[in-house]
Design a protein around this motif. Structure first.
Motif, PDB file in Angstrom:
ATOM      1  N   GLY A   7       0.782  -1.223   0.000  1.00  0.00           N
ATOM      2  CA  GLY A   7       0.000   0.000   0.000  1.00  0.00           C
ATOM      3  C   GLY A   7       0.819   1.282   0.000  1.00  0.00           C
ATOM      4  N   LEU A   8       2.137   1.167   0.098  1.00  0.00           N
ATOM      5  CA  LEU A   8       3.003   2.345   0.105  1.00  0.00           C
ATOM      6  C   LEU A   8       3.596   2.541  -1.280  1.00  0.00           C
ATOM      7  CD1 LEU A   8       4.207   4.563   1.905  1.00  0.00           C
ATOM      8  CD2 LEU A   8       6.110   3.034   2.352  1.00  0.00           C
ATOM      9  N   SER A   9       3.266   3.647  -1.921  1.00  0.00           N
ATOM     10  CA  SER A   9       3.731   3.907  -3.281  1.00  0.00           C
ATOM     11  C   SER A   9       5.019   4.738  -3.263  1.00  0.00           C
ATOM     12  CB  SER A   9       2.659   4.663  -4.061  1.00  0.00           C
ATOM     13  OG  SER A   9       2.508   5.964  -3.531  1.00  0.00           O
ATOM     14  N   VAL A  10       5.651   4.818  -4.412  1.00  0.00           N
ATOM     15  CA  VAL A  10       6.847   5.638  -4.562  1.00  0.00           C
ATOM     16  C   VAL A  10       6.498   7.100  -4.267  1.00  0.00           C
ATOM     17  CG1 VAL A  10       8.557   6.457  -6.221  1.00  0.00           C
ATOM     18  CG2 VAL A  10       7.923   4.047  -6.182  1.00  0.00           C
ATOM     19  N   GLY A  11       5.340   7.540  -4.740  1.00  0.00           N
ATOM     20  CA  GLY A  11       4.896   8.907  -4.480  1.00  0.00           C
ATOM     21  C   GLY A  11       4.669   9.178  -3.004  1.00  0.00           C
ATOM     22  N   ALA A  12       4.109   8.198  -2.312  1.00  0.00           N
ATOM     23  CA  ALA A  12       3.884   8.360  -0.873  1.00  0.00           C
ATOM     24  C   ALA A  12       5.212   8.459  -0.131  1.00  0.00           C
ATOM     25  CB  ALA A  12       3.059   7.200  -0.335  1.00  0.00           C
ATOM     26  N   LEU A  13       6.198   7.664  -0.558  1.00  0.00           N
ATOM     27  CA  LEU A  13       7.525   7.755   0.056  1.00  0.00           C
ATOM     28  C   LEU A  13       8.131   9.138  -0.180  1.00  0.00           C
ATOM     29  CD1 LEU A  13       9.171   4.297  -0.657  1.00  0.00           C
ATOM     30  CD2 LEU A  13       8.840   5.354   1.572  1.00  0.00           C
ATOM     31  N   ALA A  14       7.954   9.670  -1.378  1.00  0.00           N
ATOM     32  CA  ALA A  14       8.466  11.005  -1.679  1.00  0.00           C
ATOM     33  C   ALA A  14       7.814  12.045  -0.764  1.00  0.00           C
ATOM     34  CB  ALA A  14       8.217  11.355  -3.141  1.00  0.00           C
ATOM     35  N   GLN A  15       6.528  11.926  -0.549  1.00  0.00           N
ATOM     36  CA  GLN A  15       5.828  12.866   0.327  1.00  0.00           C
ATOM     37  C   GLN A  15       6.312  12.726   1.767  1.00  0.00           C
ATOM     38  OE1 GLN A  15       3.845  15.233  -0.777  1.00  0.00           O
ATOM     39  NE2 GLN A  15       3.491  16.056   1.240  1.00  0.00           N
ATOM     40  N   LEU A  16       6.543  11.497   2.216  1.00  0.00           N
ATOM     41  CA  LEU A  16       7.060  11.274   3.568  1.00  0.00           C
ATOM     42  C   LEU A  16       8.467  11.861   3.718  1.00  0.00           C
ATOM     43  CD1 LEU A  16       5.789   7.641   4.146  1.00  0.00           C
ATOM     44  CD2 LEU A  16       5.084   9.679   5.418  1.00  0.00           C
ATOM     45  N   ARG A  17       9.286  11.756   2.674  1.00  0.00           N
ATOM     46  CA  ARG A  17      10.615  12.389   2.712  1.00  0.00           C
ATOM     47  C   ARG A  17      10.473  13.898   2.834  1.00  0.00           C
ATOM     48  NH1 ARG A  17      11.687   8.926  -1.496  1.00  0.00           N
ATOM     49  NH2 ARG A  17      11.647  10.611  -3.034  1.00  0.00           N
ATOM     50  N   TYR A  18       9.577  14.470   2.062  1.00  0.00           N
ATOM     51  CA  TYR A  18       9.367  15.914   2.054  1.00  0.00           C
ATOM     52  C   TYR A  18       8.947  16.428   3.432  1.00  0.00           C
ATOM     53  CZ  TYR A  18       7.475  20.473   0.830  1.00  0.00           C
ATOM     54  OH  TYR A  18       7.195  21.818   0.783  1.00  0.00           O
ATOM     55  N   THR A  19       8.049  15.697   4.086  1.00  0.00           N
ATOM     56  CA  THR A  19       7.543  16.129   5.392  1.00  0.00           C
ATOM     57  C   THR A  19       8.439  15.687   6.548  1.00  0.00           C
ATOM     58  OG1 THR A  19       6.146  14.160   5.621  1.00  0.00           O
ATOM     59  CG2 THR A  19       5.143  16.123   4.608  1.00  0.00           C
ATOM     60  N   GLY A  20       9.406  14.810   6.262  1.00  0.00           N
ATOM     61  CA  GLY A  20      10.301  14.329   7.320  1.00  0.00           C
ATOM     62  C   GLY A  20       9.681  13.263   8.200  1.00  0.00           C
ATOM     63  N   PRO A  23      10.949   6.939   6.711  1.00  0.00           N
ATOM     64  CA  PRO A  23      12.185   6.312   7.185  1.00  0.00           C
ATOM     65  C   PRO A  23      13.403   7.094   6.695  1.00  0.00           C
ATOM     66  CG  PRO A  23      11.247   5.057   5.364  1.00  0.00           C
ATOM     67  CD  PRO A  23      10.264   6.122   5.704  1.00  0.00           C
ATOM     68  N   ARG A  24      14.517   6.908   7.392  1.00  0.00           N
ATOM     69  CA  ARG A  24      15.762   7.550   6.955  1.00  0.00           C
ATOM     70  C   ARG A  24      16.135   7.055   5.567  1.00  0.00           C
ATOM     71  NH1 ARG A  24      20.289   8.453  10.986  1.00  0.00           N
ATOM     72  NH2 ARG A  24      21.314   7.100   9.506  1.00  0.00           N
ATOM     73  N   TYR A  25      16.781   7.901   4.809  1.00  0.00           N
ATOM     74  CA  TYR A  25      17.159   7.535   3.442  1.00  0.00           C
ATOM     75  C   TYR A  25      18.516   8.139   3.115  1.00  0.00           C
ATOM     76  CZ  TYR A  25      15.635  12.260   2.259  1.00  0.00           C
ATOM     77  OH  TYR A  25      15.496  13.618   2.211  1.00  0.00           O
ATOM     78  N   ARG A  26      19.095   7.668   2.029  1.00  0.00           N
ATOM     79  CA  ARG A  26      20.349   8.203   1.525  1.00  0.00           C
ATOM     80  C   ARG A  26      20.112   8.721   0.112  1.00  0.00           C
ATOM     81  NH1 ARG A  26      20.050   4.853   5.619  1.00  0.00           N
ATOM     82  NH2 ARG A  26      21.901   4.668   6.856  1.00  0.00           N
TER      83      ARG A  26
END
Length: 56
Positions: A7-20, A23-26
């Motif tokens: 249920g977690l899309s690439v777009g949702a991950l991008a939004q989570l990165r944007y809002t902080g 998960p941690r990422y590199r």
């Protein structure tokens, strides 16, 4: 990493990165985002709740 969490899309991950809130990422290059599988699993575990009344 979106395939690890149903249920977690690439777009949702991008939004989570944007809002902080994700998960941690590199980011070794401007167009590459990498996630450590253990850190994603830890992030998922940290979101565990026992009641709908739990504060998010």
């Amino acid at each position: 990493m979106a395939d690890l969490v149903p249920g977690l899309s690439v777009g949702a991950l991008a939004q989570l990165r944007y809002t902080g809130k994700g998960p941690r990422y590199r980011k070794p290059t401007p167009r590459t985002v990498l996630y450590d599988e253990r850190e994603v699993l830890d992030w998922i575990e940290a979101s565990a709740r026992t009641s709908t009344a739990d504060a998010a």
